[in-house]
Design a protein around this motif. Structure first.
Motif, PDB file in Angstrom:
ATOM      1  N   ARG A 292       0.836  -1.205   0.000  1.00 51.33           N
ATOM      2  CA  ARG A 292       0.000   0.000   0.000  1.00 51.33           C
ATOM      3  C   ARG A 292       0.873   1.259   0.000  1.00 51.33           C
ATOM      4  O   ARG A 292       0.558   2.266  -0.648  1.00 51.33           O
ATOM      5  CB  ARG A 292      -0.913   0.010   1.232  1.00 51.33           C
ATOM      6  CG  ARG A 292      -1.925  -1.111   1.303  1.00 51.33           C
ATOM      7  CD  ARG A 292      -3.148  -0.854   0.447  1.00 51.33           C
ATOM      8  NE  ARG A 292      -3.924   0.276   0.919  1.00 51.33           N
ATOM      9  CZ  ARG A 292      -4.889   0.196   1.838  1.00 51.33           C
ATOM     10  NH1 ARG A 292      -5.187  -0.974   2.385  1.00 51.33           N
ATOM     11  NH2 ARG A 292      -5.575   1.273   2.190  1.00 51.33           N
ATOM     12  N   HIS A 296       1.339   4.348  -2.997  1.00 51.08           N
ATOM     13  CA  HIS A 296       1.175   5.790  -2.803  1.00 51.08           C
ATOM     14  C   HIS A 296       2.354   6.561  -3.410  1.00 51.08           C
ATOM     15  O   HIS A 296       2.226   7.740  -3.733  1.00 51.08           O
ATOM     16  CB  HIS A 296       1.051   6.112  -1.306  1.00 51.08           C
ATOM     17  CG  HIS A 296      -0.324   5.892  -0.763  1.00 51.08           C
ATOM     18  ND1 HIS A 296      -1.204   6.914  -0.504  1.00 51.08           N
ATOM     19  CD2 HIS A 296      -0.982   4.750  -0.445  1.00 51.08           C
ATOM     20  CE1 HIS A 296      -2.341   6.415  -0.042  1.00 51.08           C
ATOM     21  NE2 HIS A 296      -2.228   5.107   0.007  1.00 51.08           N
ATOM     22  N   THR A 345      -6.451  -2.894  -3.353  1.00 49.19           N
ATOM     23  CA  THR A 345      -6.394  -1.451  -3.108  1.00 49.19           C
ATOM     24  C   THR A 345      -5.048  -0.871  -3.535  1.00 49.19           C
ATOM     25  O   THR A 345      -4.987   0.243  -4.070  1.00 49.19           O
ATOM     26  CB  THR A 345      -6.642  -1.156  -1.621  1.00 49.19           C
ATOM     27  OG1 THR A 345      -7.905  -1.718  -1.228  1.00 49.19           O
ATOM     28  CG2 THR A 345      -6.654   0.337  -1.349  1.00 49.19           C
ATOM     29  N   GLU A 349      -4.511   2.041  -6.309  1.00 45.85           N
ATOM     30  CA  GLU A 349      -3.798   3.290  -6.015  1.00 45.85           C
ATOM     31  C   GLU A 349      -2.711   3.545  -7.056  1.00 45.85           C
ATOM     32  O   GLU A 349      -2.469   4.693  -7.446  1.00 45.85           O
ATOM     33  CB  GLU A 349      -3.191   3.226  -4.613  1.00 45.85           C
ATOM     34  CG  GLU A 349      -2.533   4.511  -4.141  1.00 45.85           C
ATOM     35  CD  GLU A 349      -3.522   5.655  -3.959  1.00 45.85           C
ATOM     36  OE1 GLU A 349      -3.103   6.831  -4.101  1.00 45.85           O
ATOM     37  OE2 GLU A 349      -4.714   5.398  -3.692  1.00 45.85           O
ATOM     38  N   ARG A 352      -4.328   5.147 -10.012  1.00 45.04           N
ATOM     39  CA  ARG A 352      -4.638   6.557  -9.749  1.00 45.04           C
ATOM     40  C   ARG A 352      -3.395   7.427  -9.917  1.00 45.04           C
ATOM     41  O   ARG A 352      -3.452   8.529 -10.458  1.00 45.04           O
ATOM     42  CB  ARG A 352      -5.181   6.712  -8.328  1.00 45.04           C
ATOM     43  CG  ARG A 352      -6.574   6.168  -8.120  1.00 45.04           C
ATOM     44  CD  ARG A 352      -7.217   6.778  -6.873  1.00 45.04           C
ATOM     45  NE  ARG A 352      -8.500   6.150  -6.592  1.00 45.04           N
ATOM     46  CZ  ARG A 352      -8.697   5.219  -5.673  1.00 45.04           C
ATOM     47  NH1 ARG A 352      -7.693   4.809  -4.938  1.00 45.04           N
ATOM     48  NH2 ARG A 352      -9.889   4.703  -5.480  1.00 45.04           N
TER      49      ARG A 352
END
Length: 477
Positions: A292, A296, A345, A349, A352
């Motif tokens: 995760r 980011h 997830t 991300e 994105r």
């Protein structure tokens, strides 16, 4: 003055002979247990505010239920201020006003000077003074105890386990006060004991509760506060050499950091967690958090490698892997459902962060990965017994799946995927849910406007508006 005002609660507390805090809290906690609200207590400062009427509105519903059971009066009446009389001659007394004048044999609670009683002193009857002295003796005896009873520790442990095991199926809005109150009780018992074994058990419980407070704070969007709780959990774990709890706490610090848009701080926390050399399931969780974090930062290679490392760590975990944190279970049972959800997830991300750089084939490949991980997470979650399923976790899985379908231009599929979450209660529409909801705006905006697109956008706006967490103070989500 001949007449003052006091809360009806204070008058009843005095009349029932439970005015000293220690005596009140014992009755309060027993009443809470009788109402099956185990773990509920009240801090001294809050108790004094209740008596003084220095509260806006009413306490939380559970507290109101306990007070009503204790005194047989509605909560709104208990916090109403009514007039009382102090030192009023009998001929002037109003029979409708409660008389608080000292009875025969009264003494002054502060020393008297030769000129007479200190006008600032508060009068008290000898009986009240004796009660206060007895209360102080009880406190003195309790503080002198070198050990707590085994039953007390077992009750506390049972309450901690219950909160951990029910957290995922409950609203953090409801759970946070219960966790906080139980931690207050654990800390009070810690000050009472001097036995090393008991102190270790209490420190472990305190660390678990701090980790739960961190979890709840992240769910409520208070990431800086979550970091404080996670750090406290690590200190308790480190003090007693509890590696699984220490690793869990460092992972919570990392989670709080990337939610707070500080992925580099998250990497530092992960590095510190690795100092404890985790293996098996704890290592799988840490690698899921690492995935995760790298997502980011927009690093595709490291994100996908961390996902593979998590799977490998779980696969190589010994069959007899067990510790008392795993025994607590609930939140601390890092199952494959949450591991697969994290993987989905993380990949989402990445999209994105890198959407402008991805060619259609790369976008298709990553979107399929999201759907694969999310579908496995959903299937495994639905196979669990009802008491082990988390409505919030399942909602986040479906939101990731729906976003992936939007990336493929499938509006109808996205809407169908989301239907089960629209009945999610407002106090379960947590920060992770709302964050994913906001992430759907960009792919939805890139699809040609049709009636189906407008209907989905309107439904999502209504769902977002119905969130209790969204109504928290600014800056929390």
């Amino acid at each position: 003055m001949k007449q003052v005002e006091e809360t009806y609660l204070k008058q009843l507390v005095r009349a029932r002979d439970v005015l000293p805090y220690k005596r009140f809290v014992r009755v309060y906690e027993k009443t809470a247990r009788d109402l099956e609200l185990r773990g509920l207590s009240v801090e001294r400062r809050q108790y004094l505010r209740w008596l003084a009427g220095e509260v806006k509105g009413l306490p939380l519903p559970d507290a109101c239920a306990v007070l009503q059971a204790m005194f047989g009066q509605p909560a709104d009446k208990l916090f109403t201020k009514v007039p009382v009389q102090v030192n009023v001659p009998a001929s002037e007394r109003n029979p409708e006003v409660i008389d608080l004048s000292p009875r025969r044999g009264a003494v002054w609670s502060t020393p008297q000077s030769s000129a007479g009683p200190d006008p600032r002193a508060v009068p008290a009857t000898l009986h009240e003074l004796m009660m206060s002295a007895a209360e102080q003796s009880r406190d003195s005896a309790a503080n002198a105890e070198t050990a707590l009873g085994r039953s007390t520790l077992e009750l506390l442990e049972g309450d901690v386990i219950t909160l951990a095991r029910t957290y995922l199926s409950q609203s953090p809005v409801v759970m946070f006060p219960k966790i906080s109150e139980l931690r207050t009780r654990v800390e009070a018992k810690t000050r009472q004991s001097r036995q090393p074994d008991q102190l270790r058990d209490l420190s472990f419980m305190n660390g678990v509760l701090c980790a739960l407070l961190a979890e709840a704070s992240n769910d409520l969007g208070m990431h800086h506060m979550a970091n404080d709780h996670a750090r406290a959990a690590w200190v308790h774990a480190n003090n007693i050499g509890h590696v699984p709890l220490a690793v869990w706490a460092r992972g919570m610090q990392a989670t709080s950091a990337y939610w707070n848009n500080a992925p580099n701080d998250a990497l530092v926390a992960i590095s510190r967690a690795e100092e404890h050399r985790p293996t098996g399931v704890p290592a799988a969780r840490l690698n899921s958090i690492r995935a995760r974090t790298w997502s980011h930062l927009g690093n595709t290679e490291r994100t996908l490698q961390a996902v593979r490392d998590a799977q490998e760590a779980r696969a190589t975990a010994p069959d007899d892997e067990h510790d008392d944190l795993a025994y607590v279970g609930g939140v601390f049972d890092w199952d494959r459902v949450r591991e697969e959800r994290c993987a989905a997830t993380a990949v989402l991300e990445l999209i994105r962060r890198l959407h402008a750089e991805l060619d259609p084939r790369a976008l298709q490949r990553l979107t399929n990965l999201i759907l694969d991980h999310a579908d496995r997470a959903r299937t495994m979650s639905q196979a669990e017994p009802a008491e082990k399923r988390s409505p919030i976790v399942e909602a986040t899985i479906l939101l990731d799946m729906a976003t992936a379908r939007l990336l493929l231009g499938d509006v109808s599929g996205a809407h169908d995927t989301l239907r089960p979450i629209f009945s999610l209660p407002g106090d379960m529409r947590t920060f992770p849910v709302l964050h994913r909801l906001r992430g759907m705006r960009a792919p939805l905006a890139q699809i040609q406007t049709t009636r189906a697109v407008q209907e989905l956008a309107e439904t999502l706006r209504d769902f977002n508006a119905g969130s209790t967490v969204r109504a928290l103070p600014p800056g929390t989500s």
